[in-house]
Design an enzyme around this catalytic site. Structure first.
Site, PDB file in Angstrom:
ATOM      1  N   THR A  21       0.870  -1.305   0.079  1.00 42.52           N
ATOM      2  CA  THR A  21       0.139  -0.060  -0.039  1.00 42.52           C
ATOM      3  C   THR A  21       0.922   1.359  -0.042  1.00 42.52           C
ATOM      4  O   THR A  21       0.425   2.283   0.448  1.00 42.52           O
ATOM      5  CB  THR A  21      -0.894   0.077   1.348  1.00 42.52           C
ATOM      6  OG1 THR A  21      -0.113  -0.180   2.277  1.00 42.52           O
ATOM      7  CG2 THR A  21      -1.750  -1.289   1.106  1.00 42.52           C
ATOM      8  N   TYR A  63       4.026   5.644   5.073  1.00 48.31           N
ATOM      9  CA  TYR A  63       3.488   5.866   3.735  1.00 48.31           C
ATOM     10  C   TYR A  63       2.471   7.047   3.739  1.00 48.31           C
ATOM     11  O   TYR A  63       1.163   6.854   4.159  1.00 48.31           O
ATOM     12  CB  TYR A  63       2.810   4.450   3.426  1.00 48.31           C
ATOM     13  CG  TYR A  63       3.432   3.265   3.293  1.00 48.31           C
ATOM     14  CD1 TYR A  63       4.938   3.426   2.907  1.00 48.31           C
ATOM     15  CD2 TYR A  63       2.953   1.904   3.021  1.00 48.31           C
ATOM     16  CE1 TYR A  63       5.747   2.383   3.193  1.00 48.31           C
ATOM     17  CE2 TYR A  63       3.715   0.866   3.034  1.00 48.31           C
ATOM     18  CZ  TYR A  63       5.134   0.915   2.997  1.00 48.31           C
ATOM     19  OH  TYR A  63       5.898  -0.239   3.031  1.00 48.31           O
ATOM     20  N   GLN A  68      -6.056  -3.382 -11.713  1.00 50.82           N
ATOM     21  CA  GLN A  68      -4.721  -3.855 -11.188  1.00 50.82           C
ATOM     22  C   GLN A  68      -4.778  -4.983  -9.930  1.00 50.82           C
ATOM     23  O   GLN A  68      -3.937  -5.935 -10.204  1.00 50.82           O
ATOM     24  CB  GLN A  68      -3.618  -2.669 -10.898  1.00 50.82           C
ATOM     25  CG  GLN A  68      -3.393  -1.990 -12.017  1.00 50.82           C
ATOM     26  CD  GLN A  68      -2.350  -0.624 -11.557  1.00 50.82           C
ATOM     27  OE1 GLN A  68      -2.191  -0.506 -10.272  1.00 50.82           O
ATOM     28  NE2 GLN A  68      -1.898   0.074 -12.510  1.00 50.82           N
TER      29      GLN A  68
END
Length: 318
Positions: free
Chosen positions: A20, A57, A285
């Site tokens: 992620t 992230y 995806q």
């Protein structure tokens, strides 16, 4: 989907996991949050049950997106997050001090909207904090029921030996792909010997192995700087990598699969690899990545990819 047991746990993880990093909107360009949420849901509905994230992230943004996406389906997913690396503007700061670890975990639980994280990983080693101090705090947090199993990322064998003397760990998260295979020499045999899972990342080399880039991309705008972490996009490496991608594309065509699926399938069928993490910016995806576990390359195709990979890696400027 194939599922694999992690020794010493009650976890069965999908051979393809969801990474992620892109959902942080700070390294892989801008990603629409709603598309990210849809991608996560599609991944889960397609059989992917391992979702890997981290506070670093997007300074927690990716964890928030994961938290929103898994509402109502938490019982279908295994969440892996991390501690010890945080953002200071564009910089990644490593800090495994006890206070930072506790802060990281409390914030992760809040953003993910869960009471317990399944796999809690040390993101990167911190040379400025004694590992003993970090482990002492992590043991306290585990005993408090805030996470289930301890794991590490980016550790070498010396650090693996050291942490195994201090605590039980279940897995290592190293970078691994057709373009980066240094762990095969010592790390993979070590993991196999000690029954530790390998949850690998960088499976598509930052996306380059998907074959979608027909010319060398310019990552100078829109917060896109993946080439700073994945050197395969560099001018001096571009031509070499394309030779490997040509072989991947030929095998993909023969199997009626995509190049990304071939690169992922190669990784999940290599010795010692438990799960290969792959990012997905949209539903298409995510479904494509999950489909990479629904076929098997032939022994000849695996050997051809490995041989071509050997030739290319030996010439890359890293």
């Amino acid at each position: 989907m194939q599922y694999r047991e992690i020794a010493g746990t009650d976890l069965k993880v999908s051979a393809v996991g969801l990474g992620t990093w892109a959902y942080g909107n700070d390294t892989f360009g801008r990603v629409d949050d709603q598309k990210s949420i849809q991608a996560i849901k599609t991944a889960v509905f397609s059989g992917i049950n391992l979702i890997d994230t981290a506070p670093a992230y997007g300074d927690g943004h990716a964890e928030k997106i994961v938290g929103k996406a898994i509402k109502g389906i938490k019982d279908q997913v295994i969440i892996a997050s991390k501690c010890g690396t945080y953002r200071d503007g564009s910089k990644y700061i490593r800090d495994l001090s006890p206070a930072r670890i506790r802060k990281d975990l409390e914030l992760s639980l809040d953003r993910l909207e869960v009471e317990e994280i399944d796999i809690y990983q040390i993101h990167w080693p911190d040379p400025d904090t004694p590992l003993e101090e970090s482990i002492e705090e992590l043991k306290k947090l585990k005993n408090e029921g805030k996470f289930k199993y301890l794991a590490v990322c980016n550790f070498d064998i010396n650090l693996l030996d050291k942490i195994r003397e201090l605590a039980d760990i279940i897995s290592l998260q190293p970078q691994y792909s057709l373009l980066k295979r240094d762990i095969e020499a010592k790390i993979i045999p070590y993991l196999i010997e000690h029954q530790l899972a390998a949850i690998s990342y960088g499976t598509l080399g930052g996306g380059i192995l998907s074959g979608k880039y027909k010319k060398r991309p310019d990552f100078s705008s829109d917060k896109e700087n993946r080439d700073s972490f994945y050197p395969f996009f560099k001018k001096e490496n571009w031509g070499l990598v394309q030779k490997l991608i040509k072989v991947i594309e030929e095998i993909a065509a023969a199997n009626r699969k995509t190049p990304a699926q071939v690169a992922i399938n190669w990784a999940i069928n290599r010795a010692g690899i438990t799960t290969a993490l792959v990012g997905a910016k949209n539903k298409k995806q995510a479904a494509e990545n999950a489909g990479a576990a629904e076929f098997n390359l032939s022994e000849k195709e695996m050997e051809l990819l490995t041989e071509k990979s050997d030739q290319i890696i030996s010439k890359l400027e890293l």
